[in-house]
Design an enzyme around this catalytic site. Structure first.
Site, PDB file in Angstrom:
ATOM      1  N   TYR A 161      -6.973  16.008  -8.414  1.00  0.00           N
ATOM      2  CA  TYR A 161      -6.155  15.236  -9.362  1.00  0.00           C
ATOM      3  C   TYR A 161      -5.231  16.159 -10.157  1.00  0.00           C
ATOM      4  CZ  TYR A 161      -5.058  11.916 -13.119  1.00  0.00           C
ATOM      5  OH  TYR A 161      -4.410  11.110 -14.016  1.00  0.00           O
ATOM      6  N   ASN A 164       0.867  -1.182   0.000  1.00  0.00           N
ATOM      7  CA  ASN A 164       0.000   0.000   0.000  1.00  0.00           C
ATOM      8  C   ASN A 164       0.903   1.230   0.000  1.00  0.00           C
ATOM      9  OD1 ASN A 164      -1.708   2.112   0.415  1.00  0.00           O
ATOM     10  ND2 ASN A 164      -2.801   1.190   2.138  1.00  0.00           N
ATOM     11  N   SER A 184      -2.478  17.560  -7.969  1.00  0.00           N
ATOM     12  CA  SER A 184      -1.482  16.549  -7.581  1.00  0.00           C
ATOM     13  C   SER A 184      -0.559  16.226  -8.756  1.00  0.00           C
ATOM     14  CB  SER A 184      -2.173  15.268  -7.074  1.00  0.00           C
ATOM     15  OG  SER A 184      -2.783  14.552  -8.130  1.00  0.00           O
ATOM     16  N   LYS A 185      -1.110  16.195  -9.966  1.00  0.00           N
ATOM     17  CA  LYS A 185      -0.283  15.864 -11.131  1.00  0.00           C
ATOM     18  C   LYS A 185       0.618  17.043 -11.531  1.00  0.00           C
ATOM     19  CE  LYS A 185      -1.564  11.577 -11.783  1.00  0.00           C
ATOM     20  NZ  LYS A 185      -0.616  10.437 -11.681  1.00  0.00           N
ATOM     21  N   ASN A 203       4.000   4.822 -11.211  1.00  0.00           N
ATOM     22  CA  ASN A 203       2.816   4.891 -12.082  1.00  0.00           C
ATOM     23  C   ASN A 203       1.489   4.856 -11.328  1.00  0.00           C
ATOM     24  OD1 ASN A 203       1.256   4.250 -14.720  1.00  0.00           O
ATOM     25  ND2 ASN A 203       0.850   2.483 -13.389  1.00  0.00           N
ATOM     26  N   SER A 239       0.281  13.618 -15.831  1.00  0.00           N
ATOM     27  CA  SER A 239      -0.938  13.665 -16.649  1.00  0.00           C
ATOM     28  C   SER A 239      -0.957  14.976 -17.428  1.00  0.00           C
ATOM     29  CB  SER A 239      -2.175  13.605 -15.744  1.00  0.00           C
ATOM     30  OG  SER A 239      -3.345  13.893 -16.495  1.00  0.00           O
TER      31      SER A 239
HETATM   32  P1  NAD Z   1      -5.848   2.273 -12.935  1.00  0.00           P
HETATM   33  O1  NAD Z   1      -6.878   2.688 -11.941  1.00  0.00           O
HETATM   34  O2  NAD Z   1      -6.209   1.278 -13.978  1.00  0.00           O
HETATM   35  O3  NAD Z   1      -4.534   1.759 -12.204  1.00  0.00           O
HETATM   36  C1  NAD Z   1      -4.008   2.387 -11.054  1.00  0.00           C
HETATM   37  C2  NAD Z   1      -3.312   1.324 -10.217  1.00  0.00           C
HETATM   38  O4  NAD Z   1      -2.750   1.964  -9.062  1.00  0.00           O
HETATM   39  C3  NAD Z   1      -4.288   0.242  -9.712  1.00  0.00           C
HETATM   40  O5  NAD Z   1      -3.804  -1.047 -10.007  1.00  0.00           O
HETATM   41  C4  NAD Z   1      -4.355   0.486  -8.218  1.00  0.00           C
HETATM   42  O6  NAD Z   1      -4.551  -0.712  -7.456  1.00  0.00           O
HETATM   43  C5  NAD Z   1      -2.985   1.121  -7.953  1.00  0.00           C
HETATM   44  N1  NAD Z   1      -3.014   1.894  -6.721  1.00  0.00           N
HETATM   45  C6  NAD Z   1      -3.857   2.912  -6.403  1.00  0.00           C
HETATM   46  N2  NAD Z   1      -3.631   3.309  -5.143  1.00  0.00           N
HETATM   47  C7  NAD Z   1      -2.633   2.537  -4.648  1.00  0.00           C
HETATM   48  C8  NAD Z   1      -1.965   2.456  -3.393  1.00  0.00           C
HETATM   49  N3  NAD Z   1      -2.286   3.248  -2.360  1.00  0.00           N
HETATM   50  N4  NAD Z   1      -0.986   1.534  -3.232  1.00  0.00           N
HETATM   51  C9  NAD Z   1      -0.654   0.714  -4.259  1.00  0.00           C
HETATM   52  N5  NAD Z   1      -1.258   0.724  -5.455  1.00  0.00           N
HETATM   53  C10 NAD Z   1      -2.233   1.634  -5.651  1.00  0.00           C
HETATM   54  O7  NAD Z   1      -5.354   3.632 -13.602  1.00  0.00           O
HETATM   55  P2  NAD Z   1      -4.539   3.904 -14.934  1.00  0.00           P
HETATM   56  O8  NAD Z   1      -5.460   4.604 -15.853  1.00  0.00           O
HETATM   57  O9  NAD Z   1      -3.792   2.704 -15.378  1.00  0.00           O
HETATM   58  O10 NAD Z   1      -3.533   5.020 -14.381  1.00  0.00           O
HETATM   59  C11 NAD Z   1      -2.155   4.783 -14.156  1.00  0.00           C
HETATM   60  C12 NAD Z   1      -1.487   6.137 -14.003  1.00  0.00           C
HETATM   61  O11 NAD Z   1      -1.698   6.891 -15.192  1.00  0.00           O
HETATM   62  C13 NAD Z   1      -2.059   6.976 -12.860  1.00  0.00           C
HETATM   63  O12 NAD Z   1      -1.014   7.669 -12.209  1.00  0.00           O
HETATM   64  C14 NAD Z   1      -2.976   7.933 -13.589  1.00  0.00           C
HETATM   65  O13 NAD Z   1      -3.179   9.115 -12.855  1.00  0.00           O
HETATM   66  C15 NAD Z   1      -2.214   8.161 -14.865  1.00  0.00           C
HETATM   67  N6  NAD Z   1      -3.002   8.651 -15.981  1.00  0.00           N
HETATM   68  C16 NAD Z   1      -4.059   7.946 -16.470  1.00  0.00           C
HETATM   69  C17 NAD Z   1      -4.785   8.451 -17.538  1.00  0.00           C
HETATM   70  C18 NAD Z   1      -5.974   7.721 -18.127  1.00  0.00           C
HETATM   71  O14 NAD Z   1      -6.705   8.308 -18.941  1.00  0.00           O
HETATM   72  N7  NAD Z   1      -6.212   6.475 -17.783  1.00  0.00           N
HETATM   73  C19 NAD Z   1      -4.430   9.674 -18.114  1.00  0.00           C
HETATM   74  C20 NAD Z   1      -3.332  10.365 -17.595  1.00  0.00           C
HETATM   75  C21 NAD Z   1      -2.615   9.838 -16.527  1.00  0.00           C
END
Ligand code: NAD
Length: 251
Positions: free
Chosen positions: A155, A63, A158-159, A90, A142
């Site tokens: 969000y 975590n 933070s980004k 990530n 992001s």
């Molecule tokens: P997702 O929700 O599919 O995956 C996020 C992962 O982070 C999950 O597996 C979750 O279990 C893990 N996680 C969250 N909190 C946690 C914690 N406290 N400890 C350990 N693990 C934890 O999201 P995603 O879309 O794959 O996003 C991945 C990254 O990309 C993120 O940082 C997100 O902000 C960024 N992002 C996503 C998008 C999008 O459109 N999907 C766009 C820009 C940036």
């Protein structure tokens, strides 16, 4: 081409949409991938799948909100392995809402996962990277951290902090040959995006139509860019915030 042959690569949030693709990409390119996520079942399943298809992966349920769990994981890794070559920060969460709609807990949790975890993970890993003569860190920021989207103040902020953190770390540790960069994706088709769509009532087709390229991004496309930034093919890329958007402005 096996750009990461025998290299130790940590990927946080490996059980998620982008993280899964990142882990598979590094494993395909020869890395030993250390998959870190709080979602134990999905993380274990991914590691097993990578190993059964000829790759090398270990998983740990961590975590990232708990600094002690981060410290214990990195201590175990450095005791077992001579090097930590790549760290991909990530994991992230997206608590939606404008200022008056957000709870204190939403704000706090967003910064704990999206920013504090990077601080603790980098502080744990950097001494090893410096001692071994260098390394690469790639943060998933992001597009919304650079160009804020409406209704996502926690969000976005933070980004933006992840972007500033990336540039600061790059400047401070470039003299130690530690390259630090960030990817700044637009919309990417992952569980995070699908839950956002469900809440907003928008369809995937509507979202695709907003992108000049004709569609939103795929996790594998983000993974390819992260692998490039972490590789020896990007030796002078340090302190870059790379937007991956299909030319989309924030909608
Ligand atoms: P997702 O929700 O599919 O995956 C996020 C992962 O982070 C999950 O597996 C979750 O279990 C893990 N996680 C969250 N909190 C946690 C914690 N406290 N400890 C350990 N693990 C934890 O999201 P995603 O879309 O794959 O996003 C991945 C990254 O990309 C993120 O940082 C997100 O902000 C960024 N992002 C996503 C998008 C999008 O459109 N999907 C766009 C820009 C940036």
């Amino acid at each position: 081409m096996k750009r990461f042959h025998n290299k130790n690569v940590i990927v946080t949030g490996g059980a998620g949409g982008i993280g899964d693709a990142v882990c598979r990409r590094f494993a395909d390119e020869g890395a030993q991938v250390w998959i870190v996520d709080s979602h134990a079942d999905a993380t274990a399943a991914l590691a097993e799948n990578i190993c059964t298809t000829g790759g090398s992966a270990q998983w740990r349920a961590v975590n990232l909100s708990q600094r002690d769990e981060i410290a214990a994981f990195v201590a175990e890794l450095t005791a077992r392995e001579a090097r930590i070559d790549v760290l991909v920060n990530n994991a992230g969460i997206n608590r939606r809402g404008a200022l008056l709609e957000l709870s204190d807990a939403d704000w706090q949790e967003t910064f704990t996962v999206n920013l504090d975890a990077l601080f603790h993970m980098c502080r744990a890993v950097l001494p090893q990277m410096i001692a071994q003569g260098g390394g690469a860190i790639v943060n998933t920021a992001s597009q919304w951290g650079l160009h804020p989207a409406p209704g996502h103040i926690a969000y976005n902020t933070s980004k933006a902090a992840v972007a500033a953190f990336t540039l600061s770390l790059a400047r401070d540790y470039a003299p130690h040959n530690v390259r630090v960069n960030a990817v700044c994706p637009g919309e990417v088709r992952t569980p995070m995006l699908e839950s956002n769509l469900a809440r907003s009532g928008r369809s995937l087709d509507e979202l695709n139509a907003l992108v000049p390229f004709g569609r939103i991004g795929e996790p594998a496309e983000i993974a390819a860019t992260i692998a490039f930034l972490a590789s020896d093919e990007a030796p002078y890329l340090c302190g870059s915030l790379l937007e991956i958007t299909g030319a989309q402005a924030v909608a």
